[in-house]
Structure formats: C-alpha cells, structure tokens
Scaffold this motif. Structure first.
Motif, PDB file in Angstrom:
ATOM      1  N   HIS A   1       0.838  -1.208   0.000  1.00  0.00           N
ATOM      2  CA  HIS A   1       0.000   0.000   0.000  1.00  0.00           C
ATOM      3  C   HIS A   1       0.871   1.255   0.000  1.00  0.00           C
ATOM      4  O   HIS A   1       0.582   2.220  -0.717  1.00  0.00           O
ATOM      5  CB  HIS A   1      -0.930   0.019   1.221  1.00  0.00           C
ATOM      6  N   THR A   2       1.918   1.245   0.797  1.00  0.00           N
ATOM      7  CA  THR A   2       2.814   2.398   0.876  1.00  0.00           C
ATOM      8  C   THR A   2       3.486   2.659  -0.468  1.00  0.00           C
ATOM      9  O   THR A   2       3.501   3.792  -0.966  1.00  0.00           O
ATOM     10  CB  THR A   2       3.876   2.184   1.969  1.00  0.00           C
TER      11      THR A   2
ATOM     12  N   GLY B   1       1.013   3.961  -2.964  1.00  0.00           N
ATOM     13  CA  GLY B   1       0.725   5.365  -2.704  1.00  0.00           C
ATOM     14  C   GLY B   1       1.829   6.281  -3.195  1.00  0.00           C
ATOM     15  O   GLY B   1       1.562   7.328  -3.803  1.00  0.00           O
TER      16      GLY B   1
ATOM     17  N   LEU C   1      -2.378   5.366   1.003  1.00  0.00           N
ATOM     18  CA  LEU C   1      -1.519   5.561   2.172  1.00  0.00           C
ATOM     19  C   LEU C   1      -2.304   5.604   3.472  1.00  0.00           C
ATOM     20  O   LEU C   1      -1.739   5.526   4.547  1.00  0.00           O
ATOM     21  CB  LEU C   1      -0.704   6.849   2.021  1.00  0.00           C
TER      22      LEU C   1
END
Length: 64
Positions: A43-44, A47, A63
């Motif tokens: 996910h990071t 983002g 994020l």
C-alpha cells in the motif's frame, strides 16, 4: 497467487518503480493487493507511485 509469488511480484514491482517504470509498478502493486489486501508495504509503495504520477487523491487513499 500464493505468498511466494506475491513476494516475487513485489520485488519485481520495486525494481520497476526504482527504474522509473512507475505505471507498470502500479499495475503490479494493485495485482498483489487483490490477492493480499493487508500488505502495508505494498500500500505504501503504491501510494508513493501514485503520488509520483500526480494522482494525489488516489495516493492518499492508498496511504491511509
């Protein structure tokens, strides 16, 4: 996709991201998250890649 394949795909996505192939990395990060939606690192990175493409709202959602 199993965890081993997800790790291989993640490593590949990171390499693409670092090489400036941000669009391809985004596609791969999303593919991984379909199978394993709780992977915070993916996910990071997604983002950050979306941010690099100027897709700020999508980046913030990833994020969050």
């Amino acid at each position: 996709m199993n965890q081993f394949e997800a790790q291989k795909q993640y490593d590949k996505a990171v390499r693409m991201h670092q090489a400036g192939k941000v669009s391809k990395a985004i596609q791969t990060y999303r593919k991984i998250l379909k199978a394993f939606p709780d992977l915070d690192g993916v996910h990071t990175n997604l983002g950050m890649a979306l941010y690099q493409e100027g897709r700020f709202e999508h980046a913030l959602k990833s994020l969050d």
